[in-house]
Design a protein around this motif. Structure first.
Motif, PDB file in Angstrom:
ATOM      1  N   PRO D 109       0.803  -1.227   0.000  1.00 17.78           N
ATOM      2  CA  PRO D 109       0.000   0.000   0.000  1.00 17.78           C
ATOM      3  C   PRO D 109       0.835   1.275   0.000  1.00 17.78           C
ATOM      4  O   PRO D 109       0.388   2.297  -0.521  1.00 17.78           O
ATOM      5  N   PHE D 110       2.056   1.215   0.558  1.00 21.72           N
ATOM      6  CA  PHE D 110       2.860   2.437   0.605  1.00 21.72           C
ATOM      7  C   PHE D 110       3.357   2.861  -0.780  1.00 21.72           C
ATOM      8  O   PHE D 110       3.055   3.966  -1.236  1.00 21.72           O
ATOM      9  N   PRO D 111       4.119   2.022  -1.525  1.00 19.05           N
ATOM     10  CA  PRO D 111       4.480   2.467  -2.883  1.00 19.05           C
ATOM     11  C   PRO D 111       3.261   2.721  -3.763  1.00 19.05           C
ATOM     12  O   PRO D 111       3.325   3.558  -4.680  1.00 19.05           O
ATOM     13  N   THR D 112       2.143   2.040  -3.490  1.00 13.33           N
ATOM     14  CA  THR D 112       0.922   2.318  -4.255  1.00 13.33           C
ATOM     15  C   THR D 112       0.470   3.753  -4.035  1.00 13.33           C
ATOM     16  O   THR D 112       0.123   4.473  -4.989  1.00 13.33           O
ATOM     17  N   ALA D 113       0.468   4.171  -2.764  1.00 16.72           N
ATOM     18  CA  ALA D 113       0.036   5.538  -2.455  1.00 16.72           C
ATOM     19  C   ALA D 113       1.004   6.552  -3.050  1.00 16.72           C
ATOM     20  O   ALA D 113       0.586   7.599  -3.563  1.00 16.72           O
ATOM     21  N   VAL D 114       2.308   6.234  -2.992  1.00 14.59           N
ATOM     22  CA  VAL D 114       3.299   7.145  -3.571  1.00 14.59           C
ATOM     23  C   VAL D 114       3.072   7.274  -5.078  1.00 14.59           C
ATOM     24  O   VAL D 114       3.080   8.380  -5.638  1.00 14.59           O
ATOM     25  N   LEU D 115       2.819   6.154  -5.729  1.00 14.24           N
ATOM     26  CA  LEU D 115       2.573   6.146  -7.171  1.00 14.24           C
ATOM     27  C   LEU D 115       1.356   7.007  -7.517  1.00 14.24           C
ATOM     28  O   LEU D 115       1.398   7.853  -8.417  1.00 14.24           O
ATOM     29  N   ALA D 116       0.268   6.769  -6.779  1.00 17.44           N
ATOM     30  CA  ALA D 116      -0.965   7.520  -7.040  1.00 17.44           C
ATOM     31  C   ALA D 116      -0.729   9.007  -6.848  1.00 17.44           C
ATOM     32  O   ALA D 116      -1.179   9.839  -7.657  1.00 17.44           O
ATOM     33  N   SER D 117       0.006   9.349  -5.782  1.00 17.56           N
ATOM     34  CA  SER D 117       0.263  10.762  -5.509  1.00 17.56           C
ATOM     35  C   SER D 117       1.101  11.393  -6.617  1.00 17.56           C
ATOM     36  O   SER D 117       0.802  12.495  -7.089  1.00 17.56           O
ATOM     37  N   VAL D 131       7.788   5.455  -9.651  1.00 20.32           N
ATOM     38  CA  VAL D 131       7.848   4.202 -10.413  1.00 20.32           C
ATOM     39  C   VAL D 131       9.057   3.382  -9.963  1.00 20.32           C
ATOM     40  O   VAL D 131       8.966   2.154  -9.779  1.00 20.32           O
ATOM     41  N   ALA D 132      10.187   4.061  -9.772  1.00 20.28           N
ATOM     42  CA  ALA D 132      11.384   3.347  -9.327  1.00 20.28           C
ATOM     43  C   ALA D 132      11.154   2.714  -7.955  1.00 20.28           C
ATOM     44  O   ALA D 132      11.548   1.567  -7.718  1.00 20.28           O
ATOM     45  N   LEU D 133      10.474   3.434  -7.061  1.00 18.99           N
ATOM     46  CA  LEU D 133      10.193   2.889  -5.732  1.00 18.99           C
ATOM     47  C   LEU D 133       9.311   1.644  -5.827  1.00 18.99           C
ATOM     48  O   LEU D 133       9.580   0.615  -5.194  1.00 18.99           O
ATOM     49  N   TYR D 134       8.251   1.749  -6.643  1.00 14.56           N
ATOM     50  CA  TYR D 134       7.325   0.609  -6.783  1.00 14.56           C
ATOM     51  C   TYR D 134       8.070  -0.602  -7.347  1.00 14.56           C
ATOM     52  O   TYR D 134       7.930  -1.721  -6.841  1.00 14.56           O
TER      53      TYR D 134
END
Lengths: 222, 222, 222, 222
Positions: D109-117, D131-134
């Motif tokens: 959920p964390f990289p997902t939220a970062v991606l969405a943001s 994207v790199a984080l995910y």
């Protein structure tokens, strides 16, 4: 292990069918979580000292949305309960269809929060959008159920012995009805009146709750 | 599948009764989630550098509300545990009544958060409203338990063999007591003093915790 | 129902002892939820356009706190797993002691969030308070384990046949050690240096992880 | 207790191996929670009266991120399901490796939220980082799976009788592929174009979903 959750080692004459135990446990977990997560959307309103009561009373729409969605997820859980009792095994495809069914349940807190927000802070346009979104979600949610029944109809080997493929075929009517009537409620909410659309959704959920393919009807059939 | 969670295939002389396994698993899930979700309401206070400790100490009411609600949900879970042990099967109606029981548990984090907020940031009026809301929720929560016992009393076929309908009838006193005494605590909190009302609620929860229809009493009856 | 979760109907020569199945399921649920809820505290940092990466890199303390607490709850779950394997039944009192054990696990996300906040936004005083809070929570968490072992020692009838009361008595050393060493880490963090205290806590968790009363040691004893 | 979840008392010729039941239940719980928690990141957008619809339409990236991560966790769950079916017991080490596998799922959920943001509010640099984080999270997530298979390969006594160590060795290719290809997607997203990297990630998840080591392939092998 003799009682491993997957029963793989159990003597099973129709061995190609895999157990549904873990799918059931996973689904129950998801329903239990999503029905409980709804409460997170009930937030303490911002208030000035001495005005908490006023703030709480102004959140009536949130409470209604919470109750409606609680009942809705309850209906879905009971129906899902009945659904999994039709089958004696699963396949990878059916597991994915089941994930589609769960997807429909998992998203409910989001349109619920949108609905609560629109009827608390929004104008008619916002309510229109919120009701249409909720009804759209409810309508689309019927799709994986339709696919589930269709798949079962084409793979009768997965059915419990006492379940006739004929029965499964008639069951497909239920999600079709849901798709159409939730869709109509959404159109009603969008083009005519958000309140009417919302009433349409609530009537549908109540109807499903009362007639839900729950346990007893099922049992009398045995 | 020989060990399917619903036991539908099991030889069962009283076959009309459906298994409670999945209802139990679902209920346990809901209780486990709601008792854990309470912690989400414990938030790091806003603070200026160097004042975290002061901020934390100012949240005493939140911690108290958390502990009270944790114990409360613990009580409910133990009682629910005992409740489901009374029955050997469920029906659609009983499943809905059980969802009503769960509804009462699921909402607890909301009045808990309101309580914590009122005693941290609010004045006496806010505390009055918060205590009344908590007590009201606790009182109303007793209603589905009452309905549950009433339904069991009218449908003794659902009871485990060792449970007498007479026993079920006497059990109805417990939710009636809860309804009245939580209601009185709410009135006390609203009309006399929020603190007194809160103490009333805490006394009630403690009383239920100590006398809870848990396992041992039940076992000695066997 | 032949496979009812409580096994009440099962022929059981020592029938006074109640099943731990539902307590196990409930506890597993609580541990699974709390280990997953930790991620909610990982929030997308506030950032200006183009500075997301900088923002993410500035949250290092949050990631460390998340990992430490994840491992910690993992340790607790494995130990709890071993704990429940000692017993063949529960009583109301033991169920409440177990709720105390779960209470200790459920609160972890809160000191975790405080820790992450203090090391991201706070000064040394804040870090001092946060480390002391975390260590205090960890130390107090040992108390219900101590009570659990003490209760078992006084009620050997609840033990699995292969478990000697002597073994239970020696096990009491573990929570006593935890209480003392986490307490010392807290004092170290408060009076000497927050970083040293934090290292003390991490060393303790690592030590518990490596030596955890997990499955294999237990098995070789059989 | 004859049906205690750990089966310790069951006659079991290879008694040194401990049951995986509670590990399975815990893992299922974690997957069910994390797949449901994703919805918390779908928030009602801030909006002025009458602009809710515009606000909702502007959150397209959040919906996409939600769907991608939902499918991803579904894939992981199905694979984990297949993984646990390989083994007939666990050890403390394997339990820790399994906690590593769960760690990989829990953080999604964390990289997902970062991606969405990043795709809603950020510029190209932010999207690059997100994207790199995910992709990094997805690549690292493969590591504990690799360790899991390696451990099984070295401890064939833990395998179900019908599973050959040879099979386990070939399975190690899957996480190696994941590690490499998710890593490449991350590099693509960072150095070439965030959108291309994101497409790489989605293609990988889709590929895993379609080919997932789910139930049926497994069954036909028996």
């Amino acid at each position: 292990m003799s009682a491993a959750p997957d029963e793989v080692e159990q003597p099973d004459p129709k061995g190609r069918v895999s157990a549904t135990d873990r799918m059931t446990a996973f689904s129950d977990g998801v329903f239990a979580i999503v029905i409980t997560l709804l409460v997170i959307e009930l937030r303490v309103p911002e208030y000035h000292e001495g005005e908490l009561l006023t703030g709480l009373l102004g959140e009536g729409a949130s409470y209604l949305a919470f109750v409606v969605s609680f009942v809705y997820i309850g209906v879905l859980w009971l129906n899902h309960h009945a659904l999994l009792r039709l089958i004696r095994g699963t396949t990878l495809t059916l597991s994915w269809i089941n994930l589609g069914v769960l997807f429909g349940a998992v998203i409910i807190p989001f349109p619920t929060a949108v609905l609560a927000s629109a009827f608390t802070h929004g104008d008619t346009d916002d309510q229109r959008a919120a009701v249409a979104l909720y009804a759209l979600a409810a309508a689309l949610m019927s799709a994986p159920w339709l696919v589930f029944f269709g798949y079962l109809h084409r793979h009768p080997a997965l059915l419990e012995r006492r379940v006739s493929p004929e029965y499964v075929r008639t069951q497909r009517l239920r999600p079709v009805t849901g798709l159409i009537l939730y869709g109509l409620s959404g159109l009603l909410g969008w083009f005519v009146s958000p309140l009417l659309g919302l009433i349409g959704v609530i009537v549908m959920i109540t109807y499903h709750a009362v007639t839900s393919e729950g346990l007893p009807r099922w049992l009398t059939r045995r």
